[in-house]
Design an enzyme around this catalytic site. Structure first.
Site, short mmCIF file in Angstrom:
data_model
loop_
_atom_site.label_atom_id
_atom_site.label_comp_id
_atom_site.label_asym_id
_atom_site.label_seq_id
_atom_site.Cartn_x
_atom_site.Cartn_y
_atom_site.Cartn_z
CD GLU A 26 -2.51 -1.99 8.48
OE1 GLU A 26 -2.67 -2.14 7.26
OE2 GLU A 26 -3.30 -2.38 9.34
CG ASN A 71 -7.95 -4.33 8.71
OD1 ASN A 71 -8.63 -3.50 8.12
ND2 ASN A 71 -7.83 -5.58 8.28
CD GLU A 172 -10.40 -2.27 4.20
OE1 GLU A 172 -10.41 -3.29 4.91
OE2 GLU A 172 -9.84 -2.23 3.10
CE1 TYR A 243 -4.29 -4.15 -0.81
CE2 TYR A 243 -6.43 -4.17 0.29
CZ TYR A 243 -5.11 -3.73 0.21
OH TYR A 243 -4.62 -2.86 1.15
CD GLU A 291 -6.03 -0.25 2.82
OE1 GLU A 291 -6.10 -1.48 2.56
OE2 GLU A 291 -6.29 0.23 3.93
CD GLN A 345 0.34 -1.96 4.38
OE1 GLN A 345 1.31 -1.74 5.08
NE2 GLN A 345 -0.80 -2.49 4.89
#
Ligand code: AHR
Length: 477
Positions: A26, A71, A172, A243, A291, A345
């Site tokens: 990202e 995001n 998201e 997560y 993710e 990531q």
């Protein structure tokens, strides 16, 4: 008590898609700038790509990498990142309150993917972006020259289409933290219309619709049902994110999180079946866990309007690596419905690789990723496991062993992946091969590799980079 793992090469779960070992990058912190891309560094090649980072990533061989967010995606206009670098705008980036220079964009990312031998998975902005902008990016990347955006790509030095196969419909969008967050009906309709236009641009693309941001969201799994019912025939995958963390310092429960990961997949697999039946459809949609990782210690998420700030550079320890190993085992045990997974990531941001201007560090979680990628292939086997149990506050009684296995009929090789959840005991284990004609039973053991330590909190640091690393044990007789 002797534990026993019983395997039969004919008792399979499904084919293991290589895309289960994908990654995510990202525009956040130092993932791109100072991570994979650092022009002017003695470690960079002529394109500005860090050669040492490319080499370390080659050890993980991610077959697919998701980009550019996250995001970040929901405020990003892709035209900012293409064309002559001197003309690209510097922007205030709202998701992480950083300055985005746009010196790295879609074409640089695709060049990076080609250098690594990986497939790009591009996201389209469904926050501040329009469905027209999303379709234009598909034209820019995949159409032959002769129309505006394809010609623009050619003018930017890429006459041949990039042929990008995987596309994410936003990121998201159920989260109130998301730039341009939408209610579920609003998102579902916008995703459907974007998907329609993107497919008209290129019918060969594979589309991933946003599922819930995690299994604790108040709208989970209703959001997923609505998105699927609205978009079913137009999409190929439903995304899931999660997560994990040991927030309460309860290592016994933390080491049993595979139970939660499996429940998460099973709930969404049920939702997929429900919607398919309700729509009387023959079309199949699969899961993309695009993710996933351990993330709970590093919480600095605002960059103070600087370029490439140090954000969420999580330090990983041994217990984190054991959770990552179990997560990968869950991917194998659920590979009949889960076809893509992207570690979030890859570099610096919650990542197995940390860089400085002069080098890099392989964190503890690097090694389970490397080992699964190298050894899991072919079909996942349905292992029968008999092991003593232990008590956890979160999941009650859990077996001390977490196991997955694979068999590749072409290479005639198998792999068995075992996590011992005990913090105190070694466990004697017998592996039993049961195939009727014994054709799948291994004639020999090529290698036994162990990742272990005495302290669950032990981590690799730049001064001591090899505290936790895999050790090759003598092959058993
Ligand atoms: O990976 C970090 C962030 O976590 C991503 O930008 C977002 O999608 C998720 O909440």
């Amino acid at each position: 008590m002797l534990s026993r793992i019983t395997l039969d090469t004919e008792r399979t779960i499904g084919a293991i898609e290589p895309n289960l070992f994908g990654g995510f990058l990202e525009h956040m912190g130092r993932a791109i700038y100072g991570g994979i891309y650092e022009p002017g560094s003695p470690l960079a090649d002529e394109r500005g790509l860090r050669r040492d980072v490319l080499d370390a990533l080659r050890e993980l061989q991610p077959p697919v990498i998701r980009y550019p967010g996250g995001n970040f995606l929901s405020g990003y206009h892709w035209l900012d990142g293409v064309g002559p670098r001197a003309q690209r705008p510097r922007r205030r980036e709202l998701a992480w309150q950083s300055v985005e220079t746009n010196q790295f964009g879609a074409n640089e990312f695709i060049a990076f993917c080609r250098a690594l031998g990986t497939q790009p998975m591009l996201g389209v902005n469904l926050g501040t972006g329009t469905i027209e902008e999303a379709a234009a990016l598909v034209e820019y990347c995949n159409a032959p020259t002769g129309t505006h955006y394809a010609d623009l790509r050619a003018a930017h030095g890429h006459p041949e289409p990039h042929g990008v196969r995987y596309w994410c419909l936003g990121n998201e969008m159920d989260g109130p933290w998301q730039i341009g967050h939408l209610e579920m009906d609003e998102y579902a309709r916008k995703a459907r219309e974007a998907a329609k236009l993107m497919r008209w641009q290129d019918p060969a693309i594979q589309l991933i619709v946003c599922g819930s941001s995690n299994s604790q969201m108040p709208t989970y799994p209703e959001w997923d049902r609505v998105a699927l019912e609205t978009c079913w025939e137009l999409v190929d995958y439903l995304s899931m994110h999660y997560y994990a963390g040991n927030r309460d310092g309860d290592t016994a429960s933390y080491l049993a999180l595979a139970a939660q990961f499996e429940a998460h997949v099973d709930t969404l697999a049920g939702t997929l079946r429900y919607v398919q039946a309700k729509r009387r459809s023959k079309h199949r949609v699969y899961l993309a866990w695009d993710e996933w990782n351990v993330w709970y210690k590093a919480r600095t998420m605002q960059g103070g309007w600087t370029e490439a700030p140090h954000l969420i550079e999580e330090i990983y320890n041994l217990e984190d690596a054991l959770v990552v190993a179990q997560w990968l085992s869950v991917f194998l045990r659920r590979c009949n419905v889960l076809k893509i997974a992207c570690l979030a990531q890859l570099v610096n941001i919650i990542a197995p690789i940390l860089t400085t201007p002069s080098g890099l560090l392989r964190q503890t979680i690097f090694y389970p990723l490397q080992l699964f990628r190298r050894y899991a292939s072919g079909m996942a086997l349905d292992a029968l496991v008999r092991a003593p149990s232990y008590e956890t506050a979160q999941f009650g009684a859990m077996p001390l062993l977490d196991v997955s296995a694979s068999y590749n009929a072409e290479t005639r090789t198998s792999a068995v992946f075992i996590v011992n959840r005990s913090q105190r005991e070694t466990l004697p284990i017998e592996v039993n091969w049961q195939s009727a004609d014994r054709s799948g039973a291994p004639a020999s053991i090529e290698t036994v590799i162990q990742l272990a330590g005495h302290d669950p909190k032990a981590a690799n640091i730049f001064d001591q980079p090899d505290t936790i690393r895999p050790v090759r044990l003598d092959p058993l007789p």
